[in-house]
Design a protein around this motif. Structure first.
Motif, PDB file in Angstrom:
ATOM      1  N   PHE A   1       0.868  -1.183   0.000  1.00  0.00           N
ATOM      2  CA  PHE A   1       0.000   0.000   0.000  1.00  0.00           C
ATOM      3  C   PHE A   1       0.901   1.227   0.000  1.00  0.00           C
ATOM      4  N   GLN A   2       0.751   2.072  -1.022  1.00  0.00           N
ATOM      5  CA  GLN A   2       1.608   3.241  -1.171  1.00  0.00           C
ATOM      6  C   GLN A   2       0.763   4.464  -1.497  1.00  0.00           C
ATOM      7  N   TYR A   3       1.183   5.613  -0.968  1.00  0.00           N
ATOM      8  CA  TYR A   3       0.518   6.873  -1.321  1.00  0.00           C
ATOM      9  C   TYR A   3       1.548   7.859  -1.849  1.00  0.00           C
ATOM     10  N   ILE A   4       1.229   8.492  -2.980  1.00  0.00           N
ATOM     11  CA  ILE A   4       2.109   9.483  -3.588  1.00  0.00           C
ATOM     12  C   ILE A   4       1.326  10.780  -3.761  1.00  0.00           C
ATOM     13  N   PRO A   5       1.634  11.823  -2.983  1.00  0.00           N
ATOM     14  CA  PRO A   5       0.947  13.104  -3.162  1.00  0.00           C
ATOM     15  C   PRO A   5       1.416  13.795  -4.429  1.00  0.00           C
ATOM     16  N   ALA A   6       0.519  14.545  -5.063  1.00  0.00           N
ATOM     17  CA  ALA A   6       0.848  15.289  -6.268  1.00  0.00           C
ATOM     18  C   ALA A   6       0.436  16.742  -6.107  1.00  0.00           C
ATOM     19  N   GLY A   7       0.648  17.290  -4.928  1.00  0.00           N
ATOM     20  CA  GLY A   7       0.221  18.644  -4.613  1.00  0.00           C
ATOM     21  C   GLY A   7      -0.889  18.633  -3.590  1.00  0.00           C
ATOM     22  N   PRO A   8      -1.335  19.794  -3.138  1.00  0.00           N
ATOM     23  CA  PRO A   8      -2.333  19.861  -2.054  1.00  0.00           C
ATOM     24  C   PRO A   8      -3.707  19.345  -2.442  1.00  0.00           C
ATOM     25  N   THR A   9      -3.992  19.246  -3.741  1.00  0.00           N
ATOM     26  CA  THR A   9      -5.346  18.856  -4.155  1.00  0.00           C
ATOM     27  C   THR A   9      -5.389  17.530  -4.912  1.00  0.00           C
ATOM     28  N   ALA A  10      -4.288  16.773  -4.927  1.00  0.00           N
ATOM     29  CA  ALA A  10      -4.286  15.518  -5.692  1.00  0.00           C
ATOM     30  C   ALA A  10      -3.277  14.543  -5.106  1.00  0.00           C
ATOM     31  N   GLY A  11      -3.493  13.280  -5.358  1.00  0.00           N
ATOM     32  CA  GLY A  11      -2.578  12.223  -4.921  1.00  0.00           C
ATOM     33  C   GLY A  11      -3.052  10.884  -5.434  1.00  0.00           C
ATOM     34  N   SER A  12      -2.197   9.879  -5.310  1.00  0.00           N
ATOM     35  CA  SER A  12      -2.524   8.548  -5.814  1.00  0.00           C
ATOM     36  C   SER A  12      -2.221   7.482  -4.766  1.00  0.00           C
ATOM     37  N   VAL A  13      -3.184   6.607  -4.547  1.00  0.00           N
ATOM     38  CA  VAL A  13      -2.979   5.403  -3.738  1.00  0.00           C
ATOM     39  C   VAL A  13      -2.668   4.259  -4.692  1.00  0.00           C
ATOM     40  N   LYS A  14      -1.542   3.599  -4.469  1.00  0.00           N
ATOM     41  CA  LYS A  14      -1.162   2.451  -5.293  1.00  0.00           C
ATOM     42  C   LYS A  14      -1.166   1.197  -4.426  1.00  0.00           C
ATOM     43  N   ILE A  15      -1.840   0.167  -4.898  1.00  0.00           N
ATOM     44  CA  ILE A  15      -2.008  -1.069  -4.133  1.00  0.00           C
ATOM     45  C   ILE A  15      -1.674  -2.255  -5.025  1.00  0.00           C
ATOM     46  N   SER A  16      -0.889  -3.195  -4.491  1.00  0.00           N
ATOM     47  CA  SER A  16      -0.719  -4.489  -5.157  1.00  0.00           C
ATOM     48  C   SER A  16      -1.171  -5.580  -4.190  1.00  0.00           C
ATOM     49  N   LEU A  17      -1.865  -6.591  -4.718  1.00  0.00           N
ATOM     50  CA  LEU A  17      -2.386  -7.679  -3.902  1.00  0.00           C
ATOM     51  C   LEU A  17      -2.052  -9.011  -4.560  1.00  0.00           C
ATOM     52  N   THR A  18      -1.471  -9.908  -3.768  1.00  0.00           N
ATOM     53  CA  THR A  18      -1.170 -11.264  -4.230  1.00  0.00           C
ATOM     54  C   THR A  18      -2.050 -12.252  -3.478  1.00  0.00           C
ATOM     55  N   ASN A  19      -2.694 -13.138  -4.214  1.00  0.00           N
ATOM     56  CA  ASN A  19      -3.554 -14.156  -3.613  1.00  0.00           C
ATOM     57  C   ASN A  19      -2.684 -15.310  -3.126  1.00  0.00           C
ATOM     58  N   ASP A  20      -2.525 -15.429  -1.811  1.00  0.00           N
ATOM     59  CA  ASP A  20      -1.681 -16.458  -1.192  1.00  0.00           C
ATOM     60  C   ASP A  20      -2.493 -17.619  -0.625  1.00  0.00           C
ATOM     61  N   SER A  21      -3.737 -17.737  -1.012  1.00  0.00           N
ATOM     62  CA  SER A  21      -4.594 -18.800  -0.482  1.00  0.00           C
ATOM     63  C   SER A  21      -4.052 -20.177  -0.890  1.00  0.00           C
ATOM     64  N   PRO A  22      -4.344 -21.225  -0.100  1.00  0.00           N
ATOM     65  CA  PRO A  22      -3.902 -22.582  -0.462  1.00  0.00           C
ATOM     66  C   PRO A  22      -4.458 -22.985  -1.830  1.00  0.00           C
ATOM     67  N   LEU A  23      -3.601 -23.504  -2.678  1.00  0.00           N
ATOM     68  CA  LEU A  23      -3.991 -23.848  -4.038  1.00  0.00           C
ATOM     69  C   LEU A  23      -5.069 -24.932  -4.071  1.00  0.00           C
ATOM     70  N   ALA A  24      -5.033 -25.855  -3.119  1.00  0.00           N
ATOM     71  CA  ALA A  24      -5.941 -26.996  -3.148  1.00  0.00           C
ATOM     72  C   ALA A  24      -7.406 -26.583  -3.091  1.00  0.00           C
ATOM     73  N   ASN A  25      -7.701 -25.462  -2.408  1.00  0.00           N
ATOM     74  CA  ASN A  25      -9.094 -25.018  -2.286  1.00  0.00           C
ATOM     75  C   ASN A  25      -9.394 -23.828  -3.181  1.00  0.00           C
ATOM     76  N   GLY A  26      -8.415 -23.388  -3.969  1.00  0.00           N
ATOM     77  CA  GLY A  26      -8.656 -22.292  -4.902  1.00  0.00           C
ATOM     78  C   GLY A  26      -9.050 -21.008  -4.208  1.00  0.00           C
ATOM     79  N   GLY A  27      -9.984 -20.309  -4.777  1.00  0.00           N
ATOM     80  CA  GLY A  27     -10.443 -19.036  -4.228  1.00  0.00           C
ATOM     81  C   GLY A  27      -9.874 -17.850  -4.988  1.00  0.00           C
ATOM     82  N   TYR A  28     -10.646 -16.765  -5.085  1.00  0.00           N
ATOM     83  CA  TYR A  28     -10.273 -15.567  -5.835  1.00  0.00           C
ATOM     84  C   TYR A  28     -10.444 -14.328  -4.962  1.00  0.00           C
ATOM     85  N   ILE A  29      -9.551 -13.371  -5.124  1.00  0.00           N
ATOM     86  CA  ILE A  29      -9.768 -12.042  -4.549  1.00  0.00           C
ATOM     87  C   ILE A  29     -10.714 -11.304  -5.488  1.00  0.00           C
ATOM     88  N   THR A  30     -11.919 -11.037  -5.015  1.00  0.00           N
ATOM     89  CA  THR A  30     -12.919 -10.370  -5.846  1.00  0.00           C
ATOM     90  C   THR A  30     -13.155  -8.914  -5.443  1.00  0.00           C
TER      91      THR A  30
END
Length: 226
Positions: free
Chosen positions: A49-78
């Motif tokens: 989770f990262q935040y980059i300000p671009a001045g007093p009225t703007a900015g960007s939140v950057k997020i990366s997510l890896t699905n580490d769930s056990p492969l045997a039961n599958g599952g998706y980050i929705t």
């Protein structure tokens, strides 16, 4: 002579470390980064989770997510959600991702993403039309990583860091503590689903590494020749 050559080699190595670290440090705005870890009954994830300000009225939140769930039961980050700091007023949000089936969730009014029993969150992204109705098509499968960018406009955004977002907890109507980040899992092989809070922890910035390298260089220069 041998000691002098060793001293020069050490100095060059320290300076190289400093310049590499400084080159990696963002120059167009202060960015700070937190790691995210979440383990639930069925699903688990890790991320950044990262935040980059671009001045007093703007900015960007950057997020990366890896699905580490056990492969045997599958599952998706929705889906996932987080909150805005109360010291800022966010008037506009857009989201982009390398997973194009994820759409913007929440924002207006605030506390509109109901992730019961973990409270209501301000904003997020999902593959469905609601938090609970995510679609596994186009979602993040086990072992895969999705990246997202939330571009914000408003007031009070220039002085924020990632920690300000992750200190803002979800709104609870009971006596339970809120959460800073929540991930939504669906489509497990056993038919189950899961909601998993993310635990944040700060990660080192490149700038301290540069200072360390410069400090070592200074010590080398000050050390008397033998």
């Amino acid at each position: 002579m041998k000691n002098m050559l060793h001293k020069q080699a050490t100095l060059l190595a320290a300076l190289a470390l400093a310049f590499v670290a400084l080159a990696a440090f963002p120059q167009t705005g202060r960015a700070d980064t937190f790691a995210l870890e979440g383990t639930g009954t069925l699903g688990s994830f890790s991320g950044i989770f990262q935040y980059i300000p671009a001045g007093p009225t703007a900015g960007s939140v950057k997020i990366s997510l890896t699905n580490d769930s056990p492969l045997a039961n599958g599952g998706y980050i929705t889906g996932f959600a987080f909150n805005f700091p109360s010291v800022a007023v966010v008037s506009g949000v857009t989201v982009s991702s390398d997973y194009p089936d994820f759409a913007l969730l929440g924002v207006s009014p605030l506390n509109n993403v109901n992730a019961s029993p973990y409270g209501k969150f301000d904003v997020g992204s999902t593959t469905g039309v609601s938090w609970s109705g995510g679609n596994t098509h186009g979602a993040i499968a086990v072992g895969d990583t999705g990246t997202f960018q939330f571009d914000l406009t408003g007031t009070g955004l220039g002085s924020l860091g990632a920690g300000d977002f992750l200190e803002a907890l979800s709104y609870q109507t009971n006596d339970k503590l809120g959460e800073a980040f929540i991930g939504r899992f669906q489509g497990f092989c056993d038919g189950g689903s899961d909601k998993v809070p993310g635990i944040p922890s700060p990660t080192p910035e490149p700038a301290p590494l540069a200072l360390l390298g410069l400090g070592v260089a200074g010590l080398v220069l000050r050390r008397p020749a033998l």
